[in-house]
Design a protein around this motif. Structure first.
Motif, PDB file in Angstrom:
ATOM      1  N   ASP A  22       0.801  -1.224   0.000  1.00 37.88           N
ATOM      2  CA  ASP A  22       0.000   0.000   0.000  1.00 37.88           C
ATOM      3  C   ASP A  22       0.836   1.278   0.000  1.00 37.88           C
ATOM      4  O   ASP A  22       0.276   2.370   0.048  1.00 37.88           O
ATOM      5  CB  ASP A  22      -0.918   0.022   1.224  1.00 37.88           C
ATOM      6  N   GLU A  23       2.158   1.142  -0.062  1.00 39.68           N
ATOM      7  CA  GLU A  23       3.000   2.313   0.140  1.00 39.68           C
ATOM      8  C   GLU A  23       2.805   3.374  -0.947  1.00 39.68           C
ATOM      9  O   GLU A  23       2.613   4.549  -0.652  1.00 39.68           O
ATOM     10  CB  GLU A  23       4.473   1.885   0.212  1.00 39.68           C
ATOM     11  N   LEU A  24       2.847   2.994  -2.208  1.00 38.68           N
ATOM     12  CA  LEU A  24       2.697   3.973  -3.283  1.00 38.68           C
ATOM     13  C   LEU A  24       1.294   4.569  -3.280  1.00 38.68           C
ATOM     14  O   LEU A  24       1.123   5.782  -3.489  1.00 38.68           O
ATOM     15  CB  LEU A  24       3.002   3.323  -4.631  1.00 38.68           C
ATOM     16  N   LEU A  25       0.297   3.746  -3.064  1.00 35.86           N
ATOM     17  CA  LEU A  25      -1.084   4.237  -2.978  1.00 35.86           C
ATOM     18  C   LEU A  25      -1.210   5.304  -1.896  1.00 35.86           C
ATOM     19  O   LEU A  25      -1.835   6.357  -2.109  1.00 35.86           O
ATOM     20  CB  LEU A  25      -2.024   3.073  -2.674  1.00 35.86           C
ATOM     21  N   THR A  26      -0.612   5.067  -0.759  1.00 41.64           N
ATOM     22  CA  THR A  26      -0.695   6.020   0.345  1.00 41.64           C
ATOM     23  C   THR A  26      -0.032   7.340  -0.010  1.00 41.64           C
ATOM     24  O   THR A  26      -0.600   8.420   0.209  1.00 41.64           O
ATOM     25  CB  THR A  26      -0.040   5.425   1.606  1.00 41.64           C
ATOM     26  N   TRP A  27       1.157   7.275  -0.568  1.00 42.58           N
ATOM     27  CA  TRP A  27       1.876   8.514  -0.890  1.00 42.58           C
ATOM     28  C   TRP A  27       1.211   9.300  -2.013  1.00 42.58           C
ATOM     29  O   TRP A  27       1.137  10.532  -1.948  1.00 42.58           O
ATOM     30  CB  TRP A  27       3.323   8.190  -1.274  1.00 42.58           C
ATOM     31  N   LEU A  28       0.713   8.599  -3.025  1.00 41.95           N
ATOM     32  CA  LEU A  28       0.169   9.313  -4.183  1.00 41.95           C
ATOM     33  C   LEU A  28      -1.271   9.756  -4.000  1.00 41.95           C
ATOM     34  O   LEU A  28      -1.655  10.842  -4.465  1.00 41.95           O
ATOM     35  CB  LEU A  28       0.257   8.422  -5.422  1.00 41.95           C
ATOM     36  N   TRP A  29      -2.111   8.957  -3.347  1.00 44.26           N
ATOM     37  CA  TRP A  29      -3.541   9.190  -3.434  1.00 44.26           C
ATOM     38  C   TRP A  29      -4.269   9.249  -2.094  1.00 44.26           C
ATOM     39  O   TRP A  29      -5.294   9.925  -1.995  1.00 44.26           O
ATOM     40  CB  TRP A  29      -4.203   8.090  -4.281  1.00 44.26           C
ATOM     41  N   VAL A  30      -3.808   8.556  -1.083  1.00 41.55           N
ATOM     42  CA  VAL A  30      -4.610   8.388   0.128  1.00 41.55           C
ATOM     43  C   VAL A  30      -4.100   9.234   1.289  1.00 41.55           C
ATOM     44  O   VAL A  30      -4.886   9.843   2.015  1.00 41.55           O
ATOM     45  CB  VAL A  30      -4.646   6.889   0.540  1.00 41.55           C
ATOM     46  N   GLY A  31      -2.791   9.252   1.486  1.00 41.99           N
ATOM     47  CA  GLY A  31      -2.226   9.919   2.647  1.00 41.99           C
ATOM     48  C   GLY A  31      -2.493  11.416   2.654  1.00 41.99           C
ATOM     49  O   GLY A  31      -2.547  12.061   1.603  1.00 41.99           O
ATOM     50  N   LYS A  32      -2.646  11.975   3.830  1.00 39.56           N
ATOM     51  CA  LYS A  32      -2.880  13.404   3.996  1.00 39.56           C
ATOM     52  C   LYS A  32      -1.548  14.121   4.212  1.00 39.56           C
ATOM     53  O   LYS A  32      -0.673  13.646   4.913  1.00 39.56           O
ATOM     54  CB  LYS A  32      -3.801  13.660   5.197  1.00 39.56           C
ATOM     55  N   GLU A  33      -1.421  15.278   3.573  1.00 42.09           N
ATOM     56  CA  GLU A  33      -0.267  16.157   3.764  1.00 42.09           C
ATOM     57  C   GLU A  33       1.046  15.506   3.358  1.00 42.09           C
ATOM     58  O   GLU A  33       2.110  15.802   3.911  1.00 42.09           O
ATOM     59  CB  GLU A  33      -0.192  16.642   5.222  1.00 42.09           C
ATOM     60  N   PHE A  34       1.001  14.601   2.387  1.00 44.76           N
ATOM     61  CA  PHE A  34       2.228  14.060   1.822  1.00 44.76           C
ATOM     62  C   PHE A  34       2.709  14.990   0.712  1.00 44.76           C
ATOM     63  O   PHE A  34       1.893  15.604   0.019  1.00 44.76           O
ATOM     64  CB  PHE A  34       1.992  12.663   1.250  1.00 44.76           C
ATOM     65  N   PRO A  35       4.024  15.097   0.525  1.00 38.51           N
ATOM     66  CA  PRO A  35       4.526  15.919  -0.582  1.00 38.51           C
ATOM     67  C   PRO A  35       4.172  15.306  -1.923  1.00 38.51           C
ATOM     68  O   PRO A  35       3.856  14.115  -2.022  1.00 38.51           O
ATOM     69  CB  PRO A  35       6.045  15.920  -0.355  1.00 38.51           C
ATOM     70  N   SER A  36       4.224  16.118  -2.968  1.00 37.80           N
ATOM     71  CA  SER A  36       4.000  15.628  -4.322  1.00 37.80           C
ATOM     72  C   SER A  36       5.328  15.188  -4.928  1.00 37.80           C
ATOM     73  O   SER A  36       6.390  15.689  -4.548  1.00 37.80           O
ATOM     74  CB  SER A  36       3.382  16.736  -5.190  1.00 37.80           C
ATOM     75  N   PRO A  37       5.283  14.268  -5.885  1.00 43.34           N
ATOM     76  CA  PRO A  37       6.528  13.818  -6.519  1.00 43.34           C
ATOM     77  C   PRO A  37       7.296  14.981  -7.123  1.00 43.34           C
ATOM     78  O   PRO A  37       6.723  15.819  -7.831  1.00 43.34           O
ATOM     79  CB  PRO A  37       6.043  12.853  -7.601  1.00 43.34           C
ATOM     80  N   GLY A  38       8.577  15.040  -6.841  1.00 45.20           N
ATOM     81  CA  GLY A  38       9.415  16.114  -7.347  1.00 45.20           C
ATOM     82  C   GLY A  38       9.612  17.255  -6.379  1.00 45.20           C
ATOM     83  O   GLY A  38      10.510  18.079  -6.572  1.00 45.20           O
ATOM     84  N   GLU A  39       8.770  17.330  -5.347  1.00 48.72           N
ATOM     85  CA  GLU A  39       8.952  18.355  -4.327  1.00 48.72           C
ATOM     86  C   GLU A  39      10.105  17.982  -3.408  1.00 48.72           C
ATOM     87  O   GLU A  39      10.631  16.873  -3.442  1.00 48.72           O
ATOM     88  CB  GLU A  39       7.660  18.526  -3.520  1.00 48.72           C
ATOM     89  N   VAL A  40      10.476  18.938  -2.545  1.00 54.21           N
ATOM     90  CA  VAL A  40      11.603  18.725  -1.641  1.00 54.21           C
ATOM     91  C   VAL A  40      11.394  17.477  -0.788  1.00 54.21           C
ATOM     92  O   VAL A  40      12.319  16.679  -0.572  1.00 54.21           O
ATOM     93  CB  VAL A  40      11.813  19.960  -0.742  1.00 54.21           C
ATOM     94  N   GLY A  41      10.188  17.279  -0.326  1.00 59.95           N
ATOM     95  CA  GLY A  41       9.907  16.133   0.526  1.00 59.95           C
ATOM     96  C   GLY A  41       9.808  14.812  -0.210  1.00 59.95           C
ATOM     97  O   GLY A  41       9.812  13.749   0.424  1.00 59.95           O
ATOM     98  N   TRP A  42       9.689  14.857  -1.531  1.00 62.60           N
ATOM     99  CA  TRP A  42       9.626  13.637  -2.335  1.00 62.60           C
ATOM    100  C   TRP A  42      10.506  13.820  -3.560  1.00 62.60           C
ATOM    101  O   TRP A  42      10.024  13.931  -4.684  1.00 62.60           O
ATOM    102  CB  TRP A  42       8.198  13.332  -2.737  1.00 62.60           C
ATOM    103  N   PRO A  43      11.817  13.848  -3.371  1.00 61.93           N
ATOM    104  CA  PRO A  43      12.721  14.140  -4.485  1.00 61.93           C
ATOM    105  C   PRO A  43      12.812  12.973  -5.462  1.00 61.93           C
ATOM    106  O   PRO A  43      12.667  11.808  -5.087  1.00 61.93           O
ATOM    107  CB  PRO A  43      14.066  14.375  -3.783  1.00 61.93           C
ATOM    108  N   ALA A  44      13.055  13.317  -6.718  1.00 62.53           N
ATOM    109  CA  ALA A  44      13.288  12.281  -7.723  1.00 62.53           C
ATOM    110  C   ALA A  44      14.575  11.537  -7.402  1.00 62.53           C
ATOM    111  O   ALA A  44      15.513  12.114  -6.851  1.00 62.53           O
ATOM    112  CB  ALA A  44      13.378  12.914  -9.107  1.00 62.53           C
ATOM    113  N   PRO A  45      14.639  10.257  -7.732  1.00 61.88           N
ATOM    114  CA  PRO A  45      15.890   9.523  -7.524  1.00 61.88           C
ATOM    115  C   PRO A  45      16.923   9.908  -8.568  1.00 61.88           C
ATOM    116  O   PRO A  45      16.593  10.458  -9.628  1.00 61.88           O
ATOM    117  CB  PRO A  45      15.463   8.065  -7.693  1.00 61.88           C
ATOM    118  N   SER A  46      18.158   9.609  -8.271  1.00 64.79           N
ATOM    119  CA  SER A  46      19.218   9.702  -9.264  1.00 64.79           C
ATOM    120  C   SER A  46      19.561   8.285  -9.709  1.00 64.79           C
ATOM    121  O   SER A  46      19.031   7.307  -9.184  1.00 64.79           O
ATOM    122  CB  SER A  46      20.447  10.391  -8.668  1.00 64.79           C
TER     123      SER A  46
END
Length: 211
Positions: free
Chosen positions: A88-112
């Protein structure tokens, strides 16, 4: 204390320092590929698995690799990740969890690393076509749900070894959990774990001491 605004970047830096400069997403990728390949051989398992176009398989691999990266950032060695949490981890971060950062933001940086483009392709789809992004997320979840259900049968723990391992786990920590290392023999990968003794008796498992 775990916090999504800083944890991913801090973990990536610490992981790279201990693993020859590699990003955790890089090391998660072979596991994601093996999980998707395993699922393709058992495609009839989940009636909830959505239809995917041929070129979307890579997006599911990217989503599973990101699920692994997110769990690793909670302080788990790859092999020690609990499968019931992973699904459920990706589901929580992308769609369900409250106050999670969006992909690409400081709190959810893209990988290298060598698979950063696949990560970006997934997140671009999520932004450009949320309906399709949800379908890919569902495919990630159902793939991991099927792996979790498969692992729950302890396929690599024969009866006597299972009883001995449960005795060890409850005697030493008073709990049991089905983790990724227990299906590593199916995926044909060595598993980095914090405590190899935790997996004593798992047939075919090759453990590595996690750095």
């Amino acid at each position: 204390m775990w916090g999504p605004d800083t944890q991913l970047q801090e973990h990536a830096q610490q992981y790279a320092a201990a693993h020859d400069g590699r990003h955790p997403y890089t090391d998660a990728w072979p596991w994601a590929e093996s999980i998707v390949a395993w699922h393709a051989q058992h495609s009839g398992r989940s009636p909830r698995m959505p239809h995917l176009e041929p070129d979307e398989r890579a997006l599911v691999v990217a989503g599973i690799a990101e699920s692994l990266r997110l769990e690793m950032a909670r302080g788990h060695a790859l092999g020690d990740i609990a499968l019931y949490q992973l699904r459920d981890e990706l589901l929580t971060w992308l769609w369900v969890g409250k106050e999670f950062p969006s992909p690409g933001e400081v709190g959810w940086p893209a990988p290298s690393g060598p698979h950063a483009d696949q990560w970006q392709a997934l997140m671009d789809l999520v932004r450009a076509d949320p309906a399709r992004g949800r379908i890919i997320t569902r495919a990630v979840r159902e793939t991991l749900r099927d792996l979790c259900n498969y692992a729950a049968h302890r396929p690599h723990l024969p009866g006597a070894a299972y009883r001995e391992l449960m005795d060890h786990r409850f005697r030493t920590r008073n709990y049991d959990v089905v983790s990724l290392a227990e299906v590593a023999p199916t995926l044909d990968l060595p598993a980095p774990v914090a405590d190899p003794d935790w997996y004593e008796g798992v047939v075919g498992l090759v453990t590595e001491q996690a750095a």
